[in-house]
Design a protein around this motif. Structure first.
Motif, PDB file in Angstrom:
ATOM      1  N   ASN A  34      19.349  -3.661  -5.745  1.00 14.67           N
ATOM      2  CA  ASN A  34      19.912  -3.895  -6.955  1.00 14.67           C
ATOM      3  C   ASN A  34      18.978  -4.339  -8.288  1.00 14.67           C
ATOM      4  O   ASN A  34      19.570  -3.890  -9.276  1.00 14.67           O
ATOM      5  CB  ASN A  34      20.970  -5.154  -6.757  1.00 14.67           C
ATOM      6  CG  ASN A  34      22.242  -4.645  -5.711  1.00 14.67           C
ATOM      7  OD1 ASN A  34      22.255  -3.616  -5.541  1.00 14.67           O
ATOM      8  ND2 ASN A  34      22.616  -5.774  -5.182  1.00 14.67           N
ATOM      9  N   ALA A  35      17.790  -5.090  -8.058  1.00  8.81           N
ATOM     10  CA  ALA A  35      17.057  -5.263  -9.235  1.00  8.81           C
ATOM     11  C   ALA A  35      16.328  -4.046  -9.673  1.00  8.81           C
ATOM     12  O   ALA A  35      16.236  -3.823 -10.833  1.00  8.81           O
ATOM     13  CB  ALA A  35      16.127  -6.266  -8.506  1.00  8.81           C
ATOM     14  N   ILE A  36      16.038  -3.055  -8.577  1.00  7.26           N
ATOM     15  CA  ILE A  36      15.370  -1.948  -9.063  1.00  7.26           C
ATOM     16  C   ILE A  36      16.352  -0.854  -9.722  1.00  7.26           C
ATOM     17  O   ILE A  36      15.929  -0.327 -10.778  1.00  7.26           O
ATOM     18  CB  ILE A  36      14.659  -1.118  -7.918  1.00  7.26           C
ATOM     19  CG1 ILE A  36      13.783  -1.899  -7.384  1.00  7.26           C
ATOM     20  CG2 ILE A  36      14.210   0.355  -8.319  1.00  7.26           C
ATOM     21  CD1 ILE A  36      12.599  -2.267  -8.056  1.00  7.26           C
ATOM     22  N   MET A  37      17.734  -0.776  -9.255  1.00  7.35           N
ATOM     23  CA  MET A  37      18.703   0.041  -9.866  1.00  7.35           C
ATOM     24  C   MET A  37      19.182  -0.598 -11.238  1.00  7.35           C
ATOM     25  O   MET A  37      19.309  -0.013 -12.265  1.00  7.35           O
ATOM     26  CB  MET A  37      20.012  -0.068  -9.016  1.00  7.35           C
ATOM     27  CG  MET A  37      19.943   0.635  -7.831  1.00  7.35           C
ATOM     28  SD  MET A  37      21.351   0.269  -6.461  1.00  7.35           S
ATOM     29  CE  MET A  37      22.749   0.982  -7.858  1.00  7.35           C
ATOM     30  N   LYS A  38      18.802  -1.786 -11.571  1.00 10.50           N
ATOM     31  CA  LYS A  38      19.274  -2.480 -12.715  1.00 10.50           C
ATOM     32  C   LYS A  38      18.130  -2.160 -13.801  1.00 10.50           C
ATOM     33  O   LYS A  38      18.273  -1.731 -14.954  1.00 10.50           O
ATOM     34  CB  LYS A  38      19.373  -3.943 -12.598  1.00 10.50           C
ATOM     35  CG  LYS A  38      19.619  -4.984 -14.001  1.00 10.50           C
ATOM     36  CD  LYS A  38      19.642  -6.382 -13.882  1.00 10.50           C
ATOM     37  CE  LYS A  38      20.024  -7.025 -15.019  1.00 10.50           C
ATOM     38  NZ  LYS A  38      19.932  -8.520 -14.935  1.00 10.50           N
ATOM     39  N   LEU A  39      16.899  -2.214 -13.247  1.00 15.52           N
ATOM     40  CA  LEU A  39      15.700  -1.855 -13.980  1.00 15.52           C
ATOM     41  C   LEU A  39      15.722  -0.446 -14.581  1.00 15.52           C
ATOM     42  O   LEU A  39      15.578   0.068 -15.759  1.00 15.52           O
ATOM     43  CB  LEU A  39      14.415  -2.002 -13.271  1.00 15.52           C
ATOM     44  CG  LEU A  39      12.981  -1.671 -14.035  1.00 15.52           C
ATOM     45  CD1 LEU A  39      13.000  -2.389 -15.120  1.00 15.52           C
ATOM     46  CD2 LEU A  39      12.016  -1.728 -13.028  1.00 15.52           C
ATOM     47  N   GLU A  40      16.133   0.627 -13.559  1.00 15.43           N
ATOM     48  CA  GLU A  40      16.239   1.933 -13.828  1.00 15.43           C
ATOM     49  C   GLU A  40      17.426   1.891 -14.918  1.00 15.43           C
ATOM     50  O   GLU A  40      17.341   3.075 -16.013  1.00 15.43           O
ATOM     51  CB  GLU A  40      16.633   2.677 -12.672  1.00 15.43           C
ATOM     52  CG  GLU A  40      15.486   2.859 -11.723  1.00 15.43           C
ATOM     53  CD  GLU A  40      15.638   3.743 -10.680  1.00 15.43           C
ATOM     54  OE1 GLU A  40      14.666   4.417 -10.343  1.00 15.43           O
ATOM     55  OE2 GLU A  40      16.659   3.517 -10.025  1.00 15.43           O
ATOM     56  N   LYS A  41      18.518   1.458 -14.757  1.00 11.55           N
ATOM     57  CA  LYS A  41      19.560   1.440 -15.755  1.00 11.55           C
ATOM     58  C   LYS A  41      19.090   1.098 -17.184  1.00 11.55           C
ATOM     59  O   LYS A  41      19.421   1.849 -18.188  1.00 11.55           O
ATOM     60  CB  LYS A  41      20.724   0.769 -15.301  1.00 11.55           C
ATOM     61  CG  LYS A  41      22.138   0.589 -16.318  1.00 11.55           C
ATOM     62  CD  LYS A  41      23.154   0.247 -15.533  1.00 11.55           C
ATOM     63  CE  LYS A  41      24.511   0.148 -16.471  1.00 11.55           C
ATOM     64  NZ  LYS A  41      25.345  -0.461 -15.738  1.00 11.55           N
ATOM     65  N   VAL A  43      16.184   0.989 -18.402  1.00  8.09           N
ATOM     66  CA  VAL A  43      15.130   1.885 -19.174  1.00  8.09           C
ATOM     67  C   VAL A  43      15.553   3.402 -19.271  1.00  8.09           C
ATOM     68  O   VAL A  43      15.199   4.313 -20.033  1.00  8.09           O
ATOM     69  CB  VAL A  43      13.750   2.145 -18.184  1.00  8.09           C
ATOM     70  CG1 VAL A  43      13.103   1.048 -18.176  1.00  8.09           C
ATOM     71  CG2 VAL A  43      14.043   2.532 -16.860  1.00  8.09           C
ATOM     72  N   GLY A  44      16.894   3.678 -18.843  1.00 12.06           N
ATOM     73  CA  GLY A  44      17.605   4.883 -18.874  1.00 12.06           C
ATOM     74  C   GLY A  44      16.862   6.184 -18.265  1.00 12.06           C
ATOM     75  O   GLY A  44      17.126   7.263 -18.782  1.00 12.06           O
ATOM     76  N   ILE A  45      16.216   6.001 -17.007  1.00 13.51           N
ATOM     77  CA  ILE A  45      15.633   6.827 -16.630  1.00 13.51           C
ATOM     78  C   ILE A  45      15.167   6.797 -14.975  1.00 13.51           C
ATOM     79  O   ILE A  45      15.022   5.485 -14.769  1.00 13.51           O
ATOM     80  CB  ILE A  45      14.351   7.404 -17.287  1.00 13.51           C
ATOM     81  CG1 ILE A  45      13.909   8.881 -16.910  1.00 13.51           C
ATOM     82  CG2 ILE A  45      13.249   6.401 -17.208  1.00 13.51           C
ATOM     83  CD1 ILE A  45      12.735   9.420 -17.656  1.00 13.51           C
ATOM     84  N   LYS A  46      15.382   7.699 -14.120  1.00 13.27           N
ATOM     85  CA  LYS A  46      15.238   7.379 -12.948  1.00 13.27           C
ATOM     86  C   LYS A  46      13.521   7.401 -12.582  1.00 13.27           C
ATOM     87  O   LYS A  46      12.596   8.033 -13.036  1.00 13.27           O
ATOM     88  CB  LYS A  46      15.512   8.629 -12.044  1.00 13.27           C
ATOM     89  CG  LYS A  46      15.426   8.516 -10.585  1.00 13.27           C
ATOM     90  CD  LYS A  46      16.554   7.527 -10.049  1.00 13.27           C
ATOM     91  CE  LYS A  46      16.953   7.754  -8.422  1.00 13.27           C
ATOM     92  NZ  LYS A  46      17.988   6.542  -7.881  1.00 13.27           N
ATOM     93  N   LEU A  47      13.225   6.288 -11.888  1.00 10.02           N
ATOM     94  CA  LEU A  47      11.743   5.646 -11.674  1.00 10.02           C
ATOM     95  C   LEU A  47      11.407   6.230 -10.126  1.00 10.02           C
ATOM     96  O   LEU A  47      10.313   6.412  -9.799  1.00 10.02           O
ATOM     97  CB  LEU A  47      11.497   4.437 -11.814  1.00 10.02           C
ATOM     98  CG  LEU A  47      11.697   3.874 -13.417  1.00 10.02           C
ATOM     99  CD1 LEU A  47      11.618   2.228 -13.504  1.00 10.02           C
ATOM    100  CD2 LEU A  47      11.157   4.722 -14.288  1.00 10.02           C
ATOM    101  N   LEU A  48      12.246   5.904  -9.216  1.00  9.37           N
ATOM    102  CA  LEU A  48      12.062   6.293  -7.756  1.00  9.37           C
ATOM    103  C   LEU A  48      12.765   7.105  -7.327  1.00  9.37           C
ATOM    104  O   LEU A  48      13.824   7.323  -7.743  1.00  9.37           O
ATOM    105  CB  LEU A  48      11.942   4.871  -6.933  1.00  9.37           C
ATOM    106  CG  LEU A  48      10.864   3.634  -7.450  1.00  9.37           C
ATOM    107  CD1 LEU A  48      11.414   2.380  -6.780  1.00  9.37           C
ATOM    108  CD2 LEU A  48       9.755   4.148  -6.888  1.00  9.37           C
ATOM    109  N   ASP A  59       8.160  11.610 -12.513  1.00  8.75           N
ATOM    110  CA  ASP A  59       7.288  11.610 -13.420  1.00  8.75           C
ATOM    111  C   ASP A  59       7.023  10.396 -14.377  1.00  8.75           C
ATOM    112  O   ASP A  59       6.041   9.860 -14.572  1.00  8.75           O
ATOM    113  CB  ASP A  59       7.227  12.982 -14.190  1.00  8.75           C
ATOM    114  CG  ASP A  59       6.880  14.290 -13.195  1.00  8.75           C
ATOM    115  OD1 ASP A  59       6.334  14.147 -12.337  1.00  8.75           O
ATOM    116  OD2 ASP A  59       7.047  15.073 -13.755  1.00  8.75           O
ATOM    117  N   ALA A  60       8.379   9.858 -14.782  1.00 14.21           N
ATOM    118  CA  ALA A  60       8.661   8.936 -15.530  1.00 14.21           C
ATOM    119  C   ALA A  60       8.136   7.671 -14.782  1.00 14.21           C
ATOM    120  O   ALA A  60       7.471   6.751 -15.469  1.00 14.21           O
ATOM    121  CB  ALA A  60      10.096   8.925 -15.950  1.00 14.21           C
ATOM    122  N   GLY A  61       8.460   7.573 -13.399  1.00 13.25           N
ATOM    123  CA  GLY A  61       8.005   6.365 -12.830  1.00 13.25           C
ATOM    124  C   GLY A  61       6.474   6.106 -12.594  1.00 13.25           C
ATOM    125  O   GLY A  61       5.974   4.860 -12.666  1.00 13.25           O
TER     126      GLY A  61
END
Length: 292
Positions: A34-41, A43-48, A59-61
């Motif tokens: 949930n913490a990682i999903m919140k982080l991606e939300k 920053v507005g882009i998929k990281l993992l 690439d963004a990650g």
């Protein structure tokens, strides 16, 4: 975004697993996800992303991971600096040293301790270029005494002394009978040399190359002490810095000076340009420079 989220993200990437990362972080796997999903939300882009090969960075990650590590390291280093600001006349000084400095550096410390008796020391033998740079950047050491001619925008490099490399042979070596030894005389001899990545190796190889001679390397070592032990057994010859061989107390080793512009080195004091250093550290560095 919180610092906690960045630490979570970095741990997941390094462990390549949510379950392993959760265990290390002492939180539940759903909470970590949930913490990682919140982080991606945020920053507005998929990281993992998960694929057949497992967990990987987008690439963004990759960009975000690099910057996150940089930010966390900077924050941790700032905390170290603030802690050192509070330590006036006490605390610990960490220093990276080359092997040959073991003979003169204790003399500097002895006099320094008269002014700063409560200071503790952490002395680390740090030899290779990458190791010196990383130790400084990671704040593992306050400064280094090194023979590496570092070229790094964050590091200040001050020369403190120059010295020659001296040829060492066994006491019964036939080279000892020669009035003058040249590098071509060493071409077919079993040679002892420092491992790849050590500046001493580069200096010696440059001297041989200048004479268009290729040494017959039979032993690669990391410590001068090992080279001396090999020579005592008549197993080879080598070049070592003058400051080191002055303190060799054995009749089994003979020394010779060979005239070459390449058989010399400079020893430097290296430290981070922008790091806050306590008055005690500045005083110690000043004493090192004045010692020579």
């Amino acid at each position: 975004m919180e610092i906690r989220q960045l630490r979570y993200f970095i741990t997941v990437v390094k462990e390549q697993s949510f379950s392993k990362a959760a265990k290390l972080l002492h939180i539940s796997q759903p909470s970590l996800s949930n913490a990682i999903m919140k982080l991606e939300k945020e920053v507005g882009i998929k990281l993992l992303e998960l694929n057949t090969r497992g967990l990987s960075l987008t690439d963004a990650g990759q960009i975000y991971f690099f910057r996150a590590e940089e930010l966390i390291r900077s924050l941790e280093n700032t905390h170290k600096e603030l802690e050192e600001v509070k330590q006036i006349g006490n605390g610990k000084i960490s220093i990276g040293l080359i092997e040959s400095s073991m003979f003169w550096f204790p003399k500097v410390i002895k006099k320094f301790k008269k002014s700063f008796p409560k200071i503790e020391f952490k002395l680390k033998e740090i030899l290779g270029e990458k190791q010196v740079i990383q130790s400084l950047i990671d704040y593992d050491i306050h400064f280094a005494v090194t023979n590496q001619p570092l070229s790094h925008e964050e590091i200040q490099l001050n020369p403190i002394y120059d010295e020659r490399f001296i040829l060492l042979t066994h006491e019964e070596d036939e080279l000892n009978t020669k009035e003058r030894i040249t590098i071509p005389d060493l071409a077919n001899r079993d040679f002892i040399i420092c491992s790849t990545g050590f500046q001493t190796r580069e200096n010696v190889l440059q001297a041989f190359a200048n004479e268009q001679v290729t040494p017959k390397v039979m032993y690669e070592i990391e410590r001068f002490e090992t080279a001396c032990s090999l020579i005592e057994q008549g197993l080879g010859i080598t070049f070592l810095p003058e400051s080191y061989i002055k303190h060799i107390h054995t009749s089994k080793i003979a020394t010779h000076t060979i005239h070459s512009d390449f058989l010399k080195r400079t020893v430097y004091l290296a430290y981070l340009k922008d790091r806050h250093l306590s008055p005690a550290v500045h005083e110690l560095m000043g004493r090192v420079e004045r010692f020579f």
